[in-house]
Motif scaffolding. Structure first.
Motif, PDB file in Angstrom:
ATOM      1  N   GLU A   1       0.936  -1.103   0.003  1.00  0.00           N
ATOM      2  CA  GLU A   1       0.120  -0.016   0.112  1.00  0.00           C
ATOM      3  C   GLU A   1       0.852   1.089   0.160  1.00  0.00           C
ATOM      4  OE1 GLU A   1      -3.288   2.378   2.511  1.00  0.00           O
ATOM      5  OE2 GLU A   1      -2.733   0.225   3.101  1.00  0.00           O
TER       6      GLU A   1
ATOM      7  N   LEU B   1      -6.058  -4.795  -2.483  1.00  0.00           N
ATOM      8  CA  LEU B   1      -6.597  -3.880  -1.691  1.00  0.00           C
ATOM      9  C   LEU B   1      -8.090  -3.943  -2.139  1.00  0.00           C
ATOM     10  CD1 LEU B   1      -4.281  -0.713  -1.852  1.00  0.00           C
ATOM     11  CD2 LEU B   1      -4.497  -2.573   0.003  1.00  0.00           C
TER      12      LEU B   1
ATOM     13  N   GLN C   1     -10.232   1.385  -1.458  1.00  0.00           N
ATOM     14  CA  GLN C   1      -8.772   1.724  -1.234  1.00  0.00           C
ATOM     15  C   GLN C   1      -8.086   2.199  -2.288  1.00  0.00           C
ATOM     16  OE1 GLN C   1      -7.601  -0.699   1.959  1.00  0.00           O
ATOM     17  NE2 GLN C   1      -5.601   0.403   2.482  1.00  0.00           N
TER      18      GLN C   1
END
Length: 227
Positions: free
Chosen positions: A125, A194, A198
């Motif tokens: 991320e 994800l 997101q």
């Protein structure tokens, strides 16, 4: 630091990539056409396009065939995949500059558009956030950034359902069950997928506006946003 472990250094993977990708990703070649259409909405006829995760060269070839005035900077961390891209591009390779590395190794631009197809789901991320921000800094005002990658719900039970559907689709596409078991394990334990909300938020936080979903098929989603 925007690098991460590269899953495309295995020579066996490189050799089978072009044929296997169309089996593993629903509407694989259609995604290339859709991305080309989205870029063409705003890009000039002589657009300079940044292709991030360009190993294999298939999307770059599709863009080059459709738009003879476009030129490309193709970035990928795997030298073997860039070699495959050069072979697949054939005569179109003369309009493509290859860069082995990650987004920080790309030219500063400004680019009229950028794409990252089937690559961002490999990035953790925080690396994904930095990558999106660095792409944004390389784009001309209003330029589109087209992304498509694995993105599905991660809540209790939902994640397992989508992984099972993905694997079932691989089997239906004719991929050997032994290989689909490897795919299940990789997605479940190695690929930092994800949820869609997101993924959209990352693009918005990087400064992209009007982020819109243009593609959805099982475990894959695609968005376009504008610098």
């Amino acid at each position: 630091m925007t690098s991460t472990a590269n899953p495309f250094d295995d020579p066996r993977h490189v050799e089978m990539y072009a044929a296997r990708a169309a089996q593993m990703v629903p509407a694989y070649r259609d995604i290339h056409r859709l991305a080309s259409v989205l870029i063409d909405e705003r890009a000039p006829s002589d657009a300079r396009v940044l292709v991030l995760g360009a190993g294999g060269g298939l999307e770059t070839k599709a863009f080059a065939q459709a738009h003879p005035g476009w030129t490309f900077d193709a970035v990928d961390p795997s030298a073997a995949m860039l070699e495959l891209a050069a072979r697949n591009l054939g005569p179109y390779a003369e309009r493509v500059r290859m860069h082995c590395g990650y987004i920080e190794d790309a030219p500063d631009g400004p680019f009229a558009a950028a794409t990252s197809l089937l690559t961002l789901h490999f990035l953790p991320e925080e690396v994904r956030r930095e990558t999106a921000a660095q792409v944004r800094r390389r784009l001309a005002p209003g330029a589109p950034f087209v992304v498509a990658h694995m993105s599905f719900g991660q809540h209790d039970g939902e994640r397992d359902v989508w992984i099972s559907r993905h694997v079932a689709n691989l089997v239906a596409a004719g991929i050997d069950p032994a290989d689909t078991d490897k795919a299940r394990n990789a997605i479940a334990n190695e690929v930092p997928v994800l949820p869609p909300e997101q993924d959209r938020a990352i693009l918005r936080e990087a400064g992209f506006t009007d982020v819109t979903e243009f593609f959805a098929a099982f475990t894959f989603r695609g968005w376009v946003g504008y610098a």
